[in-house]
Design an enzyme around this catalytic site. Sequence first.
Site, PDB file in Angstrom:
ATOM      1  N   ARG A 130       0.846  -1.190   0.000  1.00 37.44           N
ATOM      2  CA  ARG A 130       0.000   0.000   0.000  1.00 37.44           C
ATOM      3  C   ARG A 130       0.886   1.246   0.000  1.00 37.44           C
ATOM      4  O   ARG A 130       1.672   1.459   0.921  1.00 37.44           O
ATOM      5  CB  ARG A 130      -0.918   0.001   1.221  1.00 37.44           C
ATOM      6  CG  ARG A 130      -1.788  -1.242   1.346  1.00 37.44           C
ATOM      7  CD  ARG A 130      -2.771  -1.350   0.182  1.00 37.44           C
ATOM      8  NE  ARG A 130      -3.597  -2.556   0.284  1.00 37.44           N
ATOM      9  CZ  ARG A 130      -4.506  -2.917  -0.600  1.00 37.44           C
ATOM     10  NH1 ARG A 130      -4.715  -2.156  -1.666  1.00 37.44           N
ATOM     11  NH2 ARG A 130      -5.201  -4.031  -0.448  1.00 37.44           N
ATOM     12  N   ASP A 148      22.025  15.031 -12.528  1.00 37.64           N
ATOM     13  CA  ASP A 148      21.454  16.011 -13.455  1.00 37.64           C
ATOM     14  C   ASP A 148      21.590  17.428 -12.903  1.00 37.64           C
ATOM     15  O   ASP A 148      21.835  18.377 -13.661  1.00 37.64           O
ATOM     16  CB  ASP A 148      19.978  15.692 -13.711  1.00 37.64           C
ATOM     17  CG  ASP A 148      19.794  14.366 -14.433  1.00 37.64           C
ATOM     18  OD1 ASP A 148      20.682  13.991 -15.229  1.00 37.64           O
ATOM     19  OD2 ASP A 148      18.776  13.696 -14.190  1.00 37.64           O
TER      20      ASP A 148
END
Length: 321
Positions: free
Chosen positions: A35, A265
């Site tokens: 979950r 990045d």
Amino acid sequence: LYIQVAMSRILTVTLNPALDVSTQTDTVDPDLKLRCCAPNRDPGGGGVNVSRAIANLGGQSTAMVALGGTTAKDYRDLLKAEGLTPLELGPQRDIRQSLTVTETSTGRQYRFVMPGAEWQTGDIDTALARITATARPGDLLVPSGSQPPGVPQDLFLKLNATLAPTGVRMILDTSGAALAAAAHAPRAPLALLRMDHHEAAELTGTPLPDALARAAAARQLIDRGAAECVAIAGGPDGTVIATAEGAWNCPAPKVPVVSRVGAGDSFVAALTLALHRGDPPSRACAWGVAAASAAVMTPDTRLCTRADTDRCYAQIQIQAL
């Protein structure tokens, strides 16, 4: 190393964009239904993340992206929400998705990365024509991230051989076979080649236990003609950057780690932005390390912030090697 040209631009290139989905769950266990909390979605892929981080740092760039398929509209909307309008490269291939799951009980991250749709010869020709028509003398061209299946690993080396004589400078951040091609089969030296120390050790066949060893590996690649400048990331030990004139190490400041996604990045974004404004490689590398450190402080794929980057930069002492 870099001379800023009036009206020059930063162009990022993303052939293999990804719709990044991130979520959290208490524990990751096999065979069970896990979950998860409500997911976050971000436009991803190396070049796009570089453009996003450049925007976070107050700079400007043009994100050239291959957009197509059923998720393209959502991807464009996410980009526009961050103030970026993509320049589309033409191929209409499906955008892949990637999934990052953080296990809250341990803080571990599990990253599932899909390969992307296969490109055909026509896709490659269309994208190359768009890039070649867009790039101008003085531009910094930043291809970053993985390549889709079907794309030759030396694609950007051929593009660099075409564009470098016109004054376009290429900063390449890639991996795997494409990185090996860049290191071993240069047609024209790249302006800058970036990798991590594991990749550099594999390319040179030599262990790289410290900054001096990474500097020697960087100089080896420069002597081979792969690039005019080489940056090798060493994680918390910092990043080494080398040119024919010298080598420097920029140790990373100690910061709380929330997510390592996007650190590389963010490094490339800050480095490129600093070089574009005329900073020397050593100072540009330090700002890149600061941005990478800032990125790990943010959740999911949120990348660096300007405030955290400036704070981290103030803590970095550049070491001449």
